[in-house]
Structures are given as structure tokens and as C-alpha cells.
Design a protein around this motif. Structure first.
Motif, short mmCIF file in Angstrom:
data_model
loop_
_atom_site.label_atom_id
_atom_site.label_comp_id
_atom_site.label_asym_id
_atom_site.label_seq_id
_atom_site.Cartn_x
_atom_site.Cartn_y
_atom_site.Cartn_z
N ILE A 115 7.21 79.56 -18.46
CA ILE A 115 7.37 79.05 -19.81
C ILE A 115 7.05 80.15 -20.82
O ILE A 115 6.08 80.89 -20.64
CB ILE A 115 6.43 77.85 -20.06
N ARG A 116 7.84 80.27 -21.87
CA ARG A 116 7.44 81.13 -22.98
C ARG A 116 6.34 80.42 -23.74
O ARG A 116 6.51 79.29 -24.18
CB ARG A 116 8.62 81.44 -23.91
N ASN A 117 5.18 81.07 -23.88
CA ASN A 117 4.03 80.40 -24.48
C ASN A 117 4.33 79.95 -25.90
O ASN A 117 4.78 80.73 -26.73
CB ASN A 117 2.80 81.33 -24.48
N TRP A 118 4.03 78.68 -26.18
CA TRP A 118 4.44 78.07 -27.44
C TRP A 118 3.70 78.65 -28.64
O TRP A 118 4.25 78.68 -29.74
CB TRP A 118 4.18 76.56 -27.38
N THR A 119 2.49 79.10 -28.47
CA THR A 119 1.70 79.55 -29.61
C THR A 119 1.76 81.07 -29.82
O THR A 119 1.18 81.57 -30.77
CB THR A 119 0.23 79.14 -29.45
N GLN A 120 2.45 81.78 -28.92
CA GLN A 120 2.54 83.24 -29.02
C GLN A 120 3.96 83.70 -28.69
O GLN A 120 4.16 84.63 -27.91
CB GLN A 120 1.52 83.90 -28.09
N VAL A 121 4.93 83.06 -29.30
CA VAL A 121 6.34 83.29 -28.96
C VAL A 121 6.72 84.76 -29.10
O VAL A 121 7.43 85.33 -28.27
CB VAL A 121 7.24 82.40 -29.84
N GLY A 126 3.81 84.51 -21.07
CA GLY A 126 4.18 83.33 -20.31
C GLY A 126 3.05 82.32 -20.24
O GLY A 126 1.88 82.70 -20.15
N ASN A 127 3.41 81.05 -20.29
CA ASN A 127 2.44 79.98 -20.11
C ASN A 127 2.56 79.49 -18.68
O ASN A 127 3.63 79.04 -18.25
CB ASN A 127 2.69 78.85 -21.10
N THR A 128 1.47 79.54 -17.93
CA THR A 128 1.52 79.29 -16.49
C THR A 128 1.32 77.83 -16.11
O THR A 128 0.96 77.52 -14.97
CB THR A 128 0.50 80.17 -15.75
N THR A 129 1.60 76.93 -17.03
CA THR A 129 1.61 75.51 -16.68
C THR A 129 2.66 75.23 -15.61
O THR A 129 2.47 74.39 -14.73
CB THR A 129 1.90 74.66 -17.93
N CYS A 130 3.78 75.95 -15.68
CA CYS A 130 4.88 75.77 -14.72
C CYS A 130 5.55 77.11 -14.52
O CYS A 130 6.09 77.68 -15.48
CB CYS A 130 5.86 74.72 -15.25
N PHE A 131 5.53 77.61 -13.30
CA PHE A 131 6.24 78.86 -13.03
C PHE A 131 6.75 78.90 -11.59
O PHE A 131 6.16 78.31 -10.69
CB PHE A 131 5.37 80.08 -13.33
N PRO A 177 14.23 74.07 -24.06
CA PRO A 177 14.07 72.61 -24.10
C PRO A 177 13.40 72.00 -22.88
O PRO A 177 12.92 70.87 -22.94
CB PRO A 177 15.52 72.10 -24.24
N TRP A 178 13.36 72.71 -21.75
CA TRP A 178 12.88 72.11 -20.51
C TRP A 178 11.39 71.77 -20.55
O TRP A 178 10.98 70.72 -20.05
CB TRP A 178 13.14 73.05 -19.32
N CYS A 179 10.59 72.67 -21.06
CA CYS A 179 9.13 72.52 -20.99
C CYS A 179 8.57 72.48 -22.41
O CYS A 179 8.75 73.43 -23.18
CB CYS A 179 8.49 73.68 -20.23
N VAL A 180 7.90 71.39 -22.75
CA VAL A 180 7.38 71.23 -24.10
C VAL A 180 5.88 70.97 -24.05
O VAL A 180 5.34 70.45 -23.07
CB VAL A 180 8.08 70.07 -24.85
N SER A 181 5.21 71.36 -25.12
CA SER A 181 3.77 71.13 -25.23
C SER A 181 3.52 69.87 -26.04
O SER A 181 4.05 69.73 -27.15
CB SER A 181 3.11 72.33 -25.93
N PHE A 182 2.72 68.97 -25.50
CA PHE A 182 2.40 67.75 -26.23
C PHE A 182 1.68 68.09 -27.53
O PHE A 182 2.05 67.61 -28.60
CB PHE A 182 1.54 66.82 -25.39
#
Length: 246
Positions: A115-121, A126-131, A177-182
Motif C-alpha cells: 500500500i502507498r502510505n496514506w499519510t506520506q504519499v 509503503g504501508n505494511t498492513t497488506c503486502f 482504490p483497493w486499500c483504504v484507511s478507516f
């Protein structure tokens, strides 16, 4: 056979999180799929999940139970997986809301999709919630961490910044669009978060719950926080979480 991997250690997340994850995986995959769970306590986990001992990694005590443990996935070899085999890692505190099969066919030759990290685009983190990774593709991430964990922690502070900064294989980002942060993508901005229910985008396949609230808290409209933060940390009861997180 598609392989999805999770890790469960300590006491924050119980067997019920693994079991919900397995249930969501079964509903959202068409191809044969298995779930491997590396854990220090397999009690209560659904027998359909393959539980294996927690992965070993030498870390100082103040890092031992933090997400830095996920660096163990970059070991040269992993139990239950063949060298070079692709696997999809997911955190336990997610809600799956769409099909997962495309996570295995997207850029099939890429050694590392994240995931491209939402807060540091803009920082290419990468955000390792899902890889998705290939076993043994970047063992230096693991060996360097074991060799000098304090220095790496002081420089990067969290494991996903470390991976993004030091990995020696190409890093490919999932379609946005696949991975979103609540918290960072779906929560209405203050003060609208007191009035509006977070909405689920139609193309979202995975919702990440970084920090607080956890899925059950957001589902029930609870956001644990000190009293002096209650003026802005608020979430409305979110029924679609109950629909998917089961």
C-alpha cells in the motif's frame, strides 16, 4: 493455491481476530486459498487455519512486541512456504470488503507489492498492513535488523519506513482504490465526524484500522481516548463494519 499470511503475538488481538480474518478470506476468494498464522498462542484458532510457531527474530525488549516483529517475514526461509513462493501478508485488524484474488495476479512478476502510505504519499513509503512478497527475496532487511536493531529503530522509528528506505528490490504500489484507511480516508473531518457515518467506497477491498479505533470500536461507535481528546476523537456507529467483519 494462494497463500495469505498473518501474525498473532501477545494479547492485544485474540483468536477471534484470526477466525474473522479466515471467514472474510473464504467469502472474498474464488481460487483455492489457505491462511498461515505465525503465532505464539494457537488456542481457539479455527482448525481451517494453518498455525505455525511465531517467527524468531532477535529484538531488544522495547521492540519485541511491536510491529517490528513483521521484519521476520523477510527471513531467507519461512516455515510452510517454499523459497521464492509468493504470499500475501495482512494485519489482523483489517476488514475485507471485496475480492482478494486480484492481489495475487496484479503485477505477477513484482517481488514486493504494498500500500502507498496514506499519510506520506509524497515520500514513497509503503504501508505494511497488506503486502505481497516472495519468500527470501530481500533477506538483508532481516539480517541487518538483527545485527543492529537499536540503530535502525533510532533512524526509522517504524518498520514500514525502514523497509521502504532500505529494501533492495523494486517496490510496487497497489491500485489506490483497493486499500483504504478507516481513520485517514473514511472518517469525516471534524466536526462532521460527530454527525456523519463513515462511508465505504464501492471499489474498496480492504479497510485498514491503524491505531485506534479498532474494527469493533468503530462498529459500535466507540473511540477510546483520554477525556481531553473526546472533543475531536469521535466516530459514529458504523453498521457496514458488522456486515463485513464476521
Amino acid at each position: 493455491m494462494q497463500t495469505i499470511v498473518c501474525m498473532k503475538w501477545g494479547t492485544r488481538y485474540g483468536a477471534d481476530y484470526v477466525n474473522r480474518l479466515w471467514s472474510m478470506i473464504r467469502r472474498n476468494t474464488r481460487n483455492p486459498t489457505r491462511l498461515l498464522c505465525y503465532t505464539d498462542d494457537a488456542r481457539g484458532v479455527d482448525p481451517g487455519v494453518t498455525c505455525l510457531p511465531a517467527l524468531e527474530i532477535e529484538l531488544p525488549e522495547h521492540l519485541r512486541w511491536l510491529p517490528w516483529r513483521k521484519i521476520a517475514l523477510w527471513r531467507p526461509e519461512l516455515p510452510g512456504l517454499a523459497p521464492g513462493e509468493p504470499a500475501l501478508f495482512v494485519d489482523l485488524d483489517i476488514v475485507i470488503t471485496g475480492g482478494l484474488d486480484d492481489f495475487f495476479t496484479f503485477e505477477p512478476d513484482a517481488p514486493f507489492c504494498v500500500i502507498r502510505n496514506w499519510t506520506q504519499v509524497e515520500k514513497n513509503i509503503g504501508n505494511t498492513t497488506c503486502f505481497r512478497f516472495k519468500v527470501g527475496a530481500a533477506p538483508k532487511i532481516f539480517t541487518d535488523m538483527e545485527a543492529d536493531p537499536v540503530c535502525i529503530w533510532q533512524r526509522y522509528r517504524n518498520e514500514q519506513r525502514y523497509i521502504s528506505g532500505e529494501i533492495e528490490i523494486p517496490m510496487t504500489f497497489w491500485p489506490e482504490p483497493w486499500c483504504v484507511s478507516f481513520k485517514h480516508g473514511l472518517m469525516p473531518r471534524w466536526p462532521l465526524n460527530f454527525l456523519l457515518v463513515p462511508r465505504l467506497p464501492p471499489d474498496a477491498r480492504l479497510v485498514a484500522f491503524t491505531g485506534k479505533p479498532d474494527p469493533d470500536e468503530a462498529r459500535d461507535g466507540r473511540w477510546p481516548a483520554p477525556w481531553y481528546k473526546k472533543t475531536y476523537k469521535h466516530v459514529r456507529r458504523t453498521p457496514w463494519i458488522a456486515e463485513h467483519w464476521q
